[in-house]
Design an enzyme around this catalytic site. Structure first.
Site, PDB file in Angstrom:
ATOM      1  N   PRO A   2       0.833  -1.208   0.000  1.00 35.70           N
ATOM      2  CG  PRO A   2      -0.795  -1.573   1.616  1.00 35.70           C
ATOM      3  CD  PRO A   2       0.531  -2.081   1.136  1.00 35.70           C
ATOM      4  CD  GLU A   3       4.085   2.447  -2.235  1.00 32.24           C
ATOM      5  OE1 GLU A   3       4.415   3.410  -1.504  1.00 32.24           O
ATOM      6  OE2 GLU A   3       4.822   1.473  -2.426  1.00 32.24           O
ATOM      7  CG  HIS A  89      -3.582 -13.857   7.869  1.00 34.17           C
ATOM      8  ND1 HIS A  89      -2.339 -14.351   8.224  1.00 34.17           N
ATOM      9  CD2 HIS A  89      -4.049 -14.678   6.894  1.00 34.17           C
ATOM     10  CE1 HIS A  89      -2.060 -15.416   7.493  1.00 34.17           C
ATOM     11  NE2 HIS A  89      -3.081 -15.631   6.679  1.00 34.17           N
ATOM     12  NE  ARG A 107       3.694 -10.701   1.318  1.00 31.59           N
ATOM     13  CZ  ARG A 107       4.282 -10.373   0.181  1.00 31.59           C
ATOM     14  NH1 ARG A 107       5.295  -9.520   0.204  1.00 31.59           N
ATOM     15  NH2 ARG A 107       3.867 -10.853  -0.963  1.00 31.59           N
ATOM     16  NE  ARG A 151      19.363  11.074  -3.273  1.00 31.46           N
ATOM     17  CZ  ARG A 151      18.296  10.485  -2.703  1.00 31.46           C
ATOM     18  NH1 ARG A 151      17.346  11.215  -2.132  1.00 31.46           N
ATOM     19  NH2 ARG A 151      18.174   9.179  -2.713  1.00 31.46           N
TER      20      ARG A 151
END
Length: 270
Positions: A2-3, A89, A107, A151
């Site tokens: 999920p972003e 879960h 997870r 960068r």
């Protein structure tokens, strides 16, 4: 994973519904990535004031302290007045008088952490290095370009790093770079201000569109009502290797950057 769009969709799905609720109980299942940092019973009786987002973290403000919640790689939240018994879960339940907020995470890379405030060491550790919010008024073009210019890494990798701008995950980085006409392997330091302006606008547009579509569901993500996102169905390059570009018909290419899949058009992106 999920972003930002998925986290924002999640926040909008329960923020108003839980605001003002008294916490009646807290249930913890199997250990998550980080411990809660407080005894569960210490949260009973406190009230939820609001739910905010910082990058991919949800900040649940209480009348004393706050909870930092991260969905990890496979987490999703449900909020309902009548959820079934916790499954294998389901690792965290915040039971309130208005409903139960449940974290499901197969997870277990997600986490819920309690801190007294945003100046607490754990809050600084988790939030302190985050870049600008791309959907807020603070997403400044000059600061964005300056961050890129510092960068030397490939621009897609810089977007994913999250220290210049937060929440531009793998799908959205590929889509924004296509919209801006910038090749993902180009060094961020070589991007001119006009091209940075196009990328700045593209990041905003792609993320806002993803939020409108409910985010992207590739495997695990669903919103607090169990509904999938649909942004991935209208992706212009992501997941379309070998298919014709929707603009010029050149086959979309796939390459690996930092063990992540990158999709781009070799003709439209320079």
């Amino acid at each position: 994973m999920p972003e930002l769009p998925e986290v924002e969709v999640t926040r909008r799905g329960f923020a108003e519904r839980i605001a003002g609720a008294r916490i009646d109980a807290v249930r913890i299942g199997k250990p998550l990535r980080w411990a809660l940092m407080v005894m569960p019973e210490a949260l009973v009786g406190r009230r939820v004031l609001q739910v905010r987002r910082r990058g991919k973290y949800l900040l649940i403000d209480l009348d004393r302290g706050l909870l930092l919640l991260h969905l990890g790689m496979s987490g999703s939240l449900r909020f309902d007045a009548a959820l079934p018994a916790p499954g294998v879960h389901d690792h965290f339940d915040l039971v309130t008088e208005l409903g139960t907020l449940r974290l499901n995470d197969p997870r277990r890379f997600g986490a819920v952490v309690y801190v007294e405030d945003e100046a607490a060491p754990w809050a600084i550790k988790l939030l302190g290095g985050l870049g600008m919010e791309p959907l807020g008024d603070g997403f400044d073009l000059d600061a964005f370009h300056a961050g890129l210019r510092k960068r030397k890494a490939a621009v897609k990798q810089v977007l994913l790093a999250g220290d210049v701008v937060v929440g531009v995950g793998n799908i959205y980085a590929s889509e924004a770079l296509f919209l801006a006409g910038i090749r993902p392997t180009l060094s961020a330091a070589r991007i001119s201000r006009p091209r940075a302006a196009r990328l700045h606008a593209a990041v905003r547009e792609i993320l806002a569109r993803a939020v409108e579509k409910g985010g992207s569901t590739l495997r695990d993500f669903s919103n607090v009502d169990g509904q999938n996102g649909y942004f991935q169905l209208e992706a212009t390059v992501y997941g379309r290797a070998g298919e014709p570009c929707r603009v010029c018909a050149t086959p979309i290419r796939l390459l690996r950057q930092g063990q992540r899949s990158t999709y781009y058009c070799p003709n439209c992106q320079k």
